[in-house]
Design a protein around this motif. Structure first.
Motif, PDB file in Angstrom:
ATOM      1  N   UNK A  27     -15.018  10.362  -4.163  1.00 43.57           N
ATOM      2  CA  UNK A  27     -15.327  11.487  -3.285  1.00 43.57           C
ATOM      3  C   UNK A  27     -15.028  11.041  -1.865  1.00 43.57           C
ATOM      4  N   UNK A  28     -14.076  11.728  -1.231  1.00 45.01           N
ATOM      5  CA  UNK A  28     -13.680  11.403   0.136  1.00 45.01           C
ATOM      6  C   UNK A  28     -14.215  12.468   1.085  1.00 45.01           C
ATOM      7  N   UNK A  29     -14.815  12.023   2.165  1.00 44.25           N
ATOM      8  CA  UNK A  29     -15.350  12.940   3.167  1.00 44.25           C
ATOM      9  C   UNK A  29     -14.662  12.676   4.495  1.00 44.25           C
ATOM     10  N   UNK A  30     -13.644  13.465   4.858  1.00 44.48           N
ATOM     11  CA  UNK A  30     -12.916  13.233   6.115  1.00 44.48           C
ATOM     12  C   UNK A  30     -13.860  13.296   7.313  1.00 44.48           C
ATOM     13  N   UNK A  31     -13.585  12.426   8.307  1.00 41.29           N
ATOM     14  CA  UNK A  31     -14.453  12.394   9.489  1.00 41.29           C
ATOM     15  C   UNK A  31     -13.875  13.157  10.679  1.00 41.29           C
ATOM     16  N   UNK A  32     -12.696  13.792  10.478  1.00 42.38           N
ATOM     17  CA  UNK A  32     -12.085  14.556  11.549  1.00 42.38           C
ATOM     18  C   UNK A  32     -11.334  13.723  12.566  1.00 42.38           C
ATOM     19  N   UNK A  33     -11.310  12.401  12.372  1.00 40.47           N
ATOM     20  CA  UNK A  33     -10.633  11.507  13.318  1.00 40.47           C
ATOM     21  C   UNK A  33      -9.565  10.666  12.616  1.00 40.47           C
ATOM     22  N   UNK A  34      -9.110  11.137  11.464  1.00 46.30           N
ATOM     23  CA  UNK A  34      -8.092  10.407  10.722  1.00 46.30           C
ATOM     24  C   UNK A  34      -8.646   9.438   9.706  1.00 46.30           C
TER      25      UNK A  34
END
Length: 874
Positions: free
Chosen positions: A16-23
Motif C-alpha cells: 500500500x503506497x501513500x503518496x506524500x505530494x512531494x514525489x
C-alpha cells in the motif's frame, strides 16, 4: 492509498503506497494480499527511499545528445527496418526482463515473434529459472508450478535446495518460520554447500559438495523405491519412465555428495515418513550446467511418492524476479511462444492466426549467452535491451560490454541513467519506473496482481508497451498494436490464453478476456488457471495441479527423467583450485540501481566481498579485511576478503550486486564462467574455477562527501549512499603520501571549502560550520571509520568540541556494523543486549527493536544468540 505490488523478488508481495505530494510515498505491507498478508522484507520496507529522480533517464538520447521522441522512435524503427532488409530478421534481437510488467512483455514478444519474424528475444529470467522451465516441460509437458505458498505452511517436511530463503525471499521465510513456531514437529532440511542464514531454522543442514544435487536425489529415489515408499496406483496411472530413471539412479554414488552417512540416513527417513513434503528449490539448483537434470531429479522423487498437487506437498520452483512468471506466460524466452505454447507447427499456426501475423517466427531463437555472443560476432546487428543490465549481470560481462559498444545499432529502454548497459548503448529510451507503471505481474505461485502507478510520469519517460507500440506503428504494424492502454493488452493476453485451448494447455485466464476497464482497475489478486467455464483439467485442490494426473504430454502422463550426475563443465585445477559461487545479500537487489538509493540498505553489506574458509585464506596468506584479486579464465575482480567457516574448504562466495557504477573492480561477473546448461541455456553462475591472491595495499581509506567525488585511478573503491552524503571505501598500492594528495584534491574539487588536517590521517572540508567532506587514510583497514564519521555529517553546524573530536579521529565507539536495517541497530548494540541478559528474540526486540519490523535480520539475531549460548556452554 494505492494498492500495488512490490518490484523485487518473485514472492510478489502486496504493498500500500501513500503518496506524500512531494514525489515520495509512505510504504506499508498490504494485509489483504495473499502473498504476504502485510509482511515486508527490508528491501520492500525501504521502497519509499528509492523514489527520487536522482540518476533517472528522463529524456531520449542518441549518442549522448537529447532528442525528441519522434526523432528517436524514427531512428529505432528505421534502424531495425534497414538491418532486416539487408540481413534478414535473424540479424535483430531483443533482450528483456522480469522487471517488465506482463503487458510490456506481451507487446515486445508480439512485435518480434509475430511481426519482425524472429524469435531472437530472450529475458534475464534465463539467468534465474530457465532450468526450472525446461525441467517442468520434460516432466509435466508444460511449464507448470503445481503448488501454492500455503503448502509450505501445511507441510510436515520442507526441503530447501539451493535456496537462501531468509535473504532472497524473506517474506516466504517469515511465513515458514511462523509455521515452524506454530508446529514445532515440522522438519526443515536445508541442502546447500554454504551454511546460510536460512539454516538458523533448519533441523538438518546437508552441506553437499557443489553440483552433487543429482547424486543426492537419485540416491533418495532409489532408497524410497527400495523401501516401498511409492504411490503405486498414481505411478501406474499417470506416469511413465520409472524403470529407466531408477536404472540411471542406481548407477550413482551417494558418497560423491561428501555428506555424513548419518545425515543422509536422517534425510531419507524424514522424506520417506512425511507424506506432506514440499521441496522448494531456487538458484542453487537452476544456475548450473546440469540445472535441468537437478530439477528433474527432484521432481522424480515427488512423482514416485505421488506427493504433488495436494495440500502440503509438491516440488516448488521459486523465481528471483517480480514478473519472471509473467514473462513465461507471454513467451518471452527465446524457445517458447505466448500463452505457454511452443514452436510446434500447430502452435506457431495458432498464435499466428490469433495475432494475424504477417511474418511469424517458426523456430526458437538465441538464448541469452549465445545471443550476446552473436552480437559480438556481428551476426546480430541490432539489439534492443529493456529494463535490464546485462553488462553487469551476464557472465563474462566484459565481453558483453565490448559486444554492445561494437554493435551497429544498440538500443536500451531504461528508467535509470547510471547503468553499465546504458553507458554501452547508442540509443537510450526513458522508461517509467516501478512507482509510475501500470499493469500486472505474476508471482511464483501463479498469482497475478495489479501493479498500479502512484506517482506521475517524470520528464519524458514512457511505459515500455507504449514505446514498443510506437515503433511497431512506424514499421507499418499500427493496427495490431493500436492499444489505448494496458487493459486492452491484458484482455488480448487473456483471450490468447483461452484461444483453441479446451484444456490442452495449463495457462488459461480466459475468464478475464472480457474484463472492462473498471474491472481491470479494481482487479484483485488471483491464482491461475481461470477459464471461462471455471473448470480445468489437471487443476484441482484449490488451484493446484496434477493431484489426479492430467499432465500435458500427449498421453496425459508425466515423465520420470533418467538423470546421471556429471561434473561441471569447467573443473577446478592446480592453477585455479577454488570454486566460486555467486549470489545475493540480504538488503541489495540485482545491480543496485534501486536499492543503492536507500540509506538504510547500505549499512548491512556496504562493499563487495569474497567469502573464504579460514583454511583457504591461511594457505594464501590472506587475513580478514584484506584486498584480494580474484582471477578466472574469463576475467578478474578485486574484492574485500571476509573469512567464514560457513563455507566448505575449497569454496568461495561473492555477491553479484556491485557494478562498475559503484565499484569498478568489484563487479564479480567479469570473472564468472559463461558455461550453460545444454538444454535450458542457463549460465553456471554457481561454479567458476578461480584463484585468489592478496594485493599489497599500502593504504586504506574512507571518504564521506556531500557531493560525488571523481576518484583518481586506484586499485579498489566502493561507493554507497549515506544520509545526505556519499561514502567511499578505498584501498591502493601507491605510496600513502601520493594517495593523500590525489584524494584530498579530488574531494575538494567537488566539495569546496577550507581544508583542515587533523590527526590519525583525517582531513576535512568544513564550510560555514558544516562538514562538507571528511577523508581518513592510513596503512591499515579501518572498517568502522564510516560509522564513526557519519554522525558529523548529520550535524547542521559543528561546535568547537565536535570539530576537535572529528579531527582527532571521530567517535571511537565501535558499532560493529549494522544488523537491523529498519531501525539502524548495530551488531554492537545487539551483543551488548545479549550480554545484559536478553536471551531470546523477543527480549532483543524489546531492548533494541531489532527484528520487530520486517524480520529480515532475525536469522542473524538468532545466530548471535546461539553463539552466546555456545560460549556459555564451553
Amino acid at each position: 492509498m494505492v494498492h500495488t505490488t512490490c518490484p523485487y523478488c518473485g514472492v510478489g508481495c502486496g504493498i500500500v503506497a501513500t503518496p506524500d505530494g512531494r514525489g515520495g510515498a509512505g510504504i506499508a505491507g498490504d494485509t489483504d494480499h495473499p502473498a504476504n498478508r502485510g509482511r515486508l522484507c527490508s528491501k520492500g520496507a525501504a521502497l519509499g527511499e528509492t523514489l527520487s529522480l536522482e540518476d533517472r533517464l528522463l529524456h531520449p538520447e542518441i549518442d549522448g545528445r537529447r532528442v525528441p521522441w519522434e526523432t528517436v522512435l524514427d531512428a529505432v524503427a528505421g534502424g531495425f527496418r534497414d538491418v532486416i532488409a539487408e540481413h534478414g530478421p535473424d540479424a535483430v534481437a531483443f533482450y528483456v526482463s522480469g522487471q517488465l510488467l506482463t503487458e510490456d512483455y506481451y507487446a515486445a514478444n508480439k512485435l518480434i515473434k509475430g511481426f519482425l519474424g524472429t524469435a531472437n528475444i530472450d529475458t534475464n529470467s534465463r539467468l534465474c529459472m530457465a532450468s526450472s522451465v525446461a525441467g517442468h516441460k520434460r516432466a509435466f509437458g508444460a511449464d507448470t508450478v503445481p503448488g501454492l505458498y500455503e503448502d509450505f505452511e501445511l507441510a510436515d517436511l520442507v526441503v530447501l535446495v539451493g535456496s537462501n530463503l531468509a535473504w532472497c525471499h524473506p517474506v516466504l521465510f517469515q511465513r515458514l518460520e511462523a509455521a515452524k513456531r506454530a508446529r514445532p514437529g515440522m522438519n526443515i532440511v536445508v541442502i546447500d554447500p554454504r551454511r546460510t542464514e536460512t539454516c538458523e531454522i533448519a533441523d538438518l543442514h546437508l552441506a553437499l559438495r557443489p553440483g552433487s544435487d543429482v547424486a543426492l536425489f537419485n540416491g533418495l529415489l532409489v532408497e524410497l523405491h527400495r523401501r516401498g515408499v511409492m504411490a503405486r496406483k498414481y505411478v501406474e496411472r499417470h506416469t511413465t519412465g520409472l524403470d529407466e530413471a531408477l536404472m540411471a539412479a542406481r548407477a550413482g554414488d551417494l558418497e560423491s555428495c561428501g555428506l555424513p552417512a548419518a545425515d543422509v540416513a536422517t534425510f531419507v527417513e524424514w522424506f520417506a515418513r512425511a507424506e506432506k513434503t514440499v521441496t522448494l528449490y531456487s538458484q542453487g539448483v537452476n544456475q548450473s550446467s546440469a540445472g535441468v537434470d537437478k530439477v528433474n531429479a527432484i521432481i522424480n522423487c515427488h512423482l514416485l511418492t505421488g506427493r504433488i498437487g495436494r495440500p502440503g506437498m509438491g516440488p516448488f520452483s521459486i523465481t528471483g524476479q517480480p514478473n519472471a512468471m509473467g514473462g513465461r506466460e507471454v513467451g518471452a524466452l527465446s524457445n517458447t511462444l505466448a500463452a505457454h505454447m511452443d514452436f510446434t507447427l500447430e502452435d506457431v499456426d495458432r498464435v499466428g492466426r490469433f495475432w494475424r501475423s504477417p511474418k511469424m517466427a517458426k523456430r526458437p531463437g538465441l538464448k541469452a549467452v549465445e545471443l550476446f555472443d552473436a552480437v559480438k560476432s556481428g551476426r546480430i546487428k541490432a539489439v534492443w535491451i529493456m529494463a535490464t543490465n546485462p553488462v553487469a549481470s551476464l557472465p563474462d560481462s566484459g565481453t558483453v560490454r565490448a559486444a554492445l559498444q561494437a554493435c551497429e545499432l544498440s538500443v536500451v529502454s531504461e528508467a535509470v541513467r547510471a547503468s553499465d548497459t546504458v553507458d554501452a548503448c547508442r540509443i537510450r529510451l526513458p522508461a517509467l519506473a516501478w512507482a509510475e507503471k501500470d499493469g500486472t505481474v505474476t508471482n511464483s505461485e501463479r498469482g497475478i496482481s495489479r501493479q498500479r502507478p502512484f506517482l506521475p510520469a517524470p520528464g519524458e519517460a514512457r511505459q515500455d508497451w507504449w514505446i514498443v507500440a510506437e515503433v511497431a506503428r512506424r514499421l507499418g504494424f499500427g493496427e495490431a498494436f493500436a492499444w489505448n492502454g494496458v487493459a486492452d493488452i491484458f484482455r488480448e493476453h487473456a483471450a490468447l490464453s483461452a484461444f483453441e485451448n479446451d484444456g490442452r494447455r495449463d495457462f488459461d485466464i480466459g475468464a478475464y478476456a472480457g474484463i472492462d476497464d473498471a474491472g481491470y482497475d479494481k482487479l484483485a489478486p488471483f491464482v491461475w488457471p481461470a477459464s471461462v467455464d471455471g473448470t480445468r483439467v489437471g487443476a484441482t485442490n484449490g488451484g493446484r495441479f496434477f493431484a489426479d494426473g492430467g499432465f500435458y504430454h500427449g498421453d496425459r502422463r508425466a515423465r520420470f527423467i533418467a538423470t546421471s550426475p556429471r561434473a561441471p563443465m569447467h573443473a577446478p585445477s592446480a592453477e585455479r583450485p577454488l570454486s566460486l559461487n555467486t549470489g545475493r545479500v540480504r538488503d541489495q537487489w540485482h545491480t543496485m540501481t534501486r536499492t543503492g538509493k536507500s540509506v538504510r540498505l547500505a549499512g548491512h553489506r556496504p562493499e563487495p566481498l569474497i567469502e573464504l574458509h579460514p583454511d583457504d585464506a591461511l594457505a594464501r596468506g590472506l587475513s580478514d579485511g584484506d584486498i584480494a584479486e580474484v582471477t578466472s579464465a574469463w576475467g578478474r575482480a578485486v574484492l574485500r576478503v571476509h573469512l567464514t567457516d560457513s563455507l566448505r574448504v575449497g569454496d568461495a562466495f561473492a555477491p553479484m550486486h556491485w557494478t562498475a557504477q559503484v565499484s569498478r573492480a568489484g563487479a564479480i561477473n567479469a570473472a564468472v564462467n559463461p558455461a550453460v546448461d545444454p538444454i535450458s541455456g542457463q549460465p553456471e553462475l554457481k561454479h567458476t574455477p578461480i584463484e585468489i591472491r592478496r594485493l599489497d595495499m599500502r593504504w586504506h581509506g574512507t571518504i564521506l562527501a556531500r557531493r560525488p567525488v571523481m576518484l583518481p585511478e586506484i586499485t579498489y573503491w566502493a561507493r554507497a549512499k549515506g544520509a545526505g552524503y556519499y561514502s567511499y571505501l578505498l584501498a591502493g598500492e601507491q605510496p600513502l603520501g601520493v594517495a593523500r594528495q590525489a584524494l584530498s584534491a579530488a574531494v575538494r574539487a567537488t566539495n569546496p571549502g577550507p581544508w583542515l588536517n587533523g590527526e590519525q590521517g583525517v582531513g576535512s572540508v568544513i564550510s560555514d560550520g558544516q562538514l562538507e567532506a571528511v577523508l581518513v587514510l592510513g596503512p591499515r583497514h579501518d572498517e568502522r571509520a564510516r560509522d564513526r564519521f557519519a554522525p558529523f555529517m548529520a550535524m547542521d553546524r559543528l561546535s568547537v568540541e565536535d570539530r576537535n573530536v572529528l579531527l582527532h579521529g571521530g567517535d571511537v565507539a565501535d558499532r560493529g556494523g549494522e544488523i537491523c536495517a529498519c531501525f539502524g541497530v548495530s551488531t554492537a548494540a545487539v551483543t551488548a543486549a545479549i550480554a545484559k541478559g536478553a536471551t531470546s528474540l523477543a527480549a532483543l526486540g524489546a531492548v533494541t527493536r531489532a527484528g520487530t519490523n520486517c524480520g529480515s535480520c532475525r536469522p542473524e539475531l538468532r545466530a548471535l544468540l546461539r553463539a552466546q549460548r555456545q560460549r556459555e556452554a564451553a
